[in-house]
Design a protein around this motif. Sequence first.
Motif, PDB file in Angstrom:
ATOM      1  N   SER A  79       0.839  -1.198   0.000  1.00  0.00           N
ATOM      2  CA  SER A  79       0.000   0.000   0.000  1.00  0.00           C
ATOM      3  C   SER A  79       0.873   1.246   0.000  1.00  0.00           C
ATOM      4  CB  SER A  79      -0.966  -0.025   1.185  1.00  0.00           C
ATOM      5  OG  SER A  79      -0.237   0.055   2.357  1.00  0.00           O
ATOM      6  N   ALA A  83       0.944   3.832  -3.123  1.00  0.00           N
ATOM      7  CA  ALA A  83       0.621   5.238  -2.839  1.00  0.00           C
ATOM      8  C   ALA A  83       1.760   6.146  -3.304  1.00  0.00           C
ATOM      9  CB  ALA A  83       0.362   5.416  -1.349  1.00  0.00           C
ATOM     10  N   VAL A  96      -2.433   8.205   4.807  1.00  0.00           N
ATOM     11  CA  VAL A  96      -3.607   7.587   4.185  1.00  0.00           C
ATOM     12  C   VAL A  96      -3.313   6.124   3.862  1.00  0.00           C
ATOM     13  CG1 VAL A  96      -5.162   7.649   2.208  1.00  0.00           C
ATOM     14  CG2 VAL A  96      -4.387   9.781   3.244  1.00  0.00           C
ATOM     15  N   ALA A  97      -2.117   5.884   3.284  1.00  0.00           N
ATOM     16  CA  ALA A  97      -1.752   4.518   2.900  1.00  0.00           C
ATOM     17  C   ALA A  97      -1.751   3.598   4.118  1.00  0.00           C
ATOM     18  CB  ALA A  97      -0.383   4.510   2.232  1.00  0.00           C
ATOM     19  N   VAL A  99      -3.431   3.962   6.925  1.00  0.00           N
ATOM     20  CA  VAL A  99      -4.801   3.716   7.396  1.00  0.00           C
ATOM     21  C   VAL A  99      -5.492   2.693   6.500  1.00  0.00           C
ATOM     22  CG1 VAL A  99      -7.062   4.756   7.726  1.00  0.00           C
ATOM     23  CG2 VAL A  99      -5.018   5.968   8.484  1.00  0.00           C
ATOM     24  N   VAL A 100      -5.346   2.879   5.181  1.00  0.00           N
ATOM     25  CA  VAL A 100      -5.973   1.934   4.252  1.00  0.00           C
ATOM     26  C   VAL A 100      -5.429   0.528   4.480  1.00  0.00           C
ATOM     27  CG1 VAL A 100      -6.166   1.280   1.827  1.00  0.00           C
ATOM     28  CG2 VAL A 100      -6.483   3.662   2.496  1.00  0.00           C
ATOM     29  N   ALA A 101      -4.090   0.431   4.618  1.00  0.00           N
ATOM     30  CA  ALA A 101      -3.470  -0.884   4.792  1.00  0.00           C
ATOM     31  C   ALA A 101      -4.000  -1.560   6.047  1.00  0.00           C
ATOM     32  CB  ALA A 101      -1.953  -0.740   4.871  1.00  0.00           C
ATOM     33  N   GLY A 103      -6.820  -1.067   7.477  1.00  0.00           N
ATOM     34  CA  GLY A 103      -8.203  -1.467   7.227  1.00  0.00           C
ATOM     35  C   GLY A 103      -8.272  -2.765   6.459  1.00  0.00           C
ATOM     36  N   VAL A 104      -7.500  -2.843   5.368  1.00  0.00           N
ATOM     37  CA  VAL A 104      -7.523  -4.051   4.542  1.00  0.00           C
ATOM     38  C   VAL A 104      -7.074  -5.254   5.371  1.00  0.00           C
ATOM     39  CG1 VAL A 104      -6.492  -5.184   2.550  1.00  0.00           C
ATOM     40  CG2 VAL A 104      -7.151  -2.792   2.393  1.00  0.00           C
ATOM     41  N   SER A 105      -5.978  -5.085   6.113  1.00  0.00           N
ATOM     42  CA  SER A 105      -5.463  -6.191   6.923  1.00  0.00           C
ATOM     43  C   SER A 105      -6.507  -6.678   7.915  1.00  0.00           C
ATOM     44  CB  SER A 105      -4.210  -5.767   7.682  1.00  0.00           C
ATOM     45  OG  SER A 105      -3.155  -5.634   6.794  1.00  0.00           O
ATOM     46  N   CYS A 239      -2.178  -6.407  12.152  1.00  0.00           N
ATOM     47  CA  CYS A 239      -1.928  -4.966  12.050  1.00  0.00           C
ATOM     48  C   CYS A 239      -0.458  -4.647  12.327  1.00  0.00           C
ATOM     49  CB  CYS A 239      -2.831  -4.195  13.010  1.00  0.00           C
ATOM     50  SG  CYS A 239      -4.534  -4.174  12.452  1.00  0.00           S
ATOM     51  N   THR A 242       1.461  -5.489   9.352  1.00  0.00           N
ATOM     52  CA  THR A 242       1.233  -4.485   8.318  1.00  0.00           C
ATOM     53  C   THR A 242       2.142  -3.275   8.535  1.00  0.00           C
ATOM     54  OG1 THR A 242      -1.064  -5.184   8.338  1.00  0.00           O
ATOM     55  CG2 THR A 242      -0.556  -3.164   7.173  1.00  0.00           C
TER      56      THR A 242
END
Lengths: 355, 359
Positions: A79, A83, A96-97, A99-101, A103-105, A239, A242
């Motif tokens: 991610s 990004a 942002v990357a 947070v997204v990562a 979330g996905v994890s 997490c 990640t």
Amino acid sequence: MFQSIRDTLPQSRILRGLLAVIVVSLLLAPFIFDGSRALDTAARLCIFIVLVASYDLLLGYTGVVSFAHTLFFGIGAYSVAIAFDHVAPGFGVLLVAVVVALGVSTVVAVTIGLVSLRVKAIFYAMITLAVASVATVLVSQLYLYTGGEDGMTYRIPRVLTPAFKLLDDKVLGVRINGKLLNYYLIFTVSTVLFLLMVRIVASPFGKVLKALRENDFRAEAIGYTTVYYRTAATVISACMATLAGVLMAIWLRYTGPDSVLSLNIMIDILLMVVIGGMGSLYGAIIGATLLVLARNYLNEAMGVAHNAFIDVPILAELFNPERWLLWLGVLFVVMVYFFPLGIVGRLVRGRADHG
Amino acid sequence: MTTQIQTLIKQLTKRGEPMADNSVSVQPLSHWHQNATVQSGLLLVAFAFIGFVLIPDPAAWMTLTIAGLAMGMMLFVMTSGFTLVFGLMDVLNFGHGAFISFGAFVGFSVMAMFPELIAAGSFWTHIGLFVLAMMGAAVVVGLLSWAFERLIIRHVYGNHLMQILITTGGMIVAEEMIYVLWGHEERAWLKPDSFQGSFQFGDFVFEKYRLLAVIMGVVLFILLRWVFTHTRLGLLIRAGVENREIVKSLGFNIEKLFILVFIAGSALAGMGGVMWGLYDEVITAHIGQNLMITVFIVAIIGGLGSIEGCFLAALMVGLLTNYVGFIFPKLALVSTLILMVAVLLWRPKGLVPVSKGDS
């Protein structure tokens, strides 16, 4: 908080000494060791300590073997890579990357957990292995976004590159530049993450995890829902992995299947956890250090043996420097067999238990 | 009551004679069990039919179906040992993949010993060589697995966590040993001349080696089925899978039985490795590790410990991989994973679950 962390420190003096030596050398790495290769090794070590400790959270504290840990490591790294490559290198984008990562994890970890954790621990091992390999295939197929097998090289914020000069003069013979800043960023974040994990393990939540590992039937009878706690542990561990992946992407400035996703990294993690000691986060430090040192120095020792046996056909090949994994594999089997709690377990329990 | 049990024990402990009596040997397949097998068989046919509908060209469909069946047969040969070992002794062997690789390399070496026969031989000499390579692989891998059981697995019965860890370690060591013995490079392993090429009937093209793999797979399956339903050994193995304790209490040495099954299962993996290596025409120490993932999926779909389930699941995975690989080339491996999840949601214990008594 600090008191509770101090309480978790292992009792053995040798072990405390070893840990202190490792941590201090990592802290002063840029000033003690010269050359960029040493710094690179130190940074990787920091990242791997977090990664291995997060894996231990799963293996050592809940007794679940997962082969998908590199998947989460990869989610973090990719991610950030995507990004930085497709948007722009900057700290806002990084946030942002991350947070997204995360979330996905979380979603992936919860899904895997709910599908397989309720069935049986052995299914978990097999299913995670399948999921991880599917993820590797996907990454190489979706090359438009991930760079496929070649991976992706990208720029990172200029503050973290060698081109950025903080001071004009050298301090103790070391250039104070962005690279150094980058190293200390990684060192600091790794330390914080590690201490956070130590704190989690020392909390009442961690105690429940230990209870589940020892006897999940009994823990369930007391009133702790196994699936809930196991899934929570999976998510925390995912997490952390990640975040370790994020650090790896920032440090390497390159992300590819071989550097974050491959099964070889998974096997490295497994070796580090088991050799260091399952069920003790400090084992992660010892295990990761030992393996990194072995990778760098076992080669040389084996090279000497290789030359000594050069005329004996198979023996020479056994000591070929490229075969270092063979000997670590043997060590791994012997460790699992004789010292299931690893080096840390051996040093802490020592003779008290076995004598 | 007591006399009945005594006669039963007497019947069961009479050793050495093949079970001629069919009524005894077929009985243990319960009604539900057979039902599940039939259902899964129908599902397999449905798979082939859906493929036929989705793939416009019948000739392409035929080619893909043969390819799928060939792959399925090879997967069956590789998975059967794994699933039996689990069913019988509750041992999860992550090192199974290493046996596949070892088998492939041993078969490669056996074939390489007769270069002049490969170059000049007829179809039947090539078949002979192929069988010889498989036998060689079976013997070497069998011996290896015997050592593996003695040194590694024996000490971790009943502890899954330790089994996974220690067999993974064993796999690392075995794979590295392949590098030591055969070198680091991947080896090209060309099929003998008479296995290359294809037959043609009208529009339909049949690749020779795929047909050969299907025939080999069917022969092995029938042989295994026969052992399971018509010999005392097979009866004991099936009984052991269903309830180990009872078999033990009837006075059989289940440890010996297990070692036998472990060796045979690993030998099968080695034979599968030979078949696969010659199919792919290139072998590396990693092929076992890569195939292991599909082996797990097949074993889980079929129901751990079930030989019929394993056969049907292997064919299903083979067909699915080839159909999906044709329609959406990128999703082949993903589709097997989806199939596994779907099957697990429908039947948490796999297609043909093994009734495990009360455990």
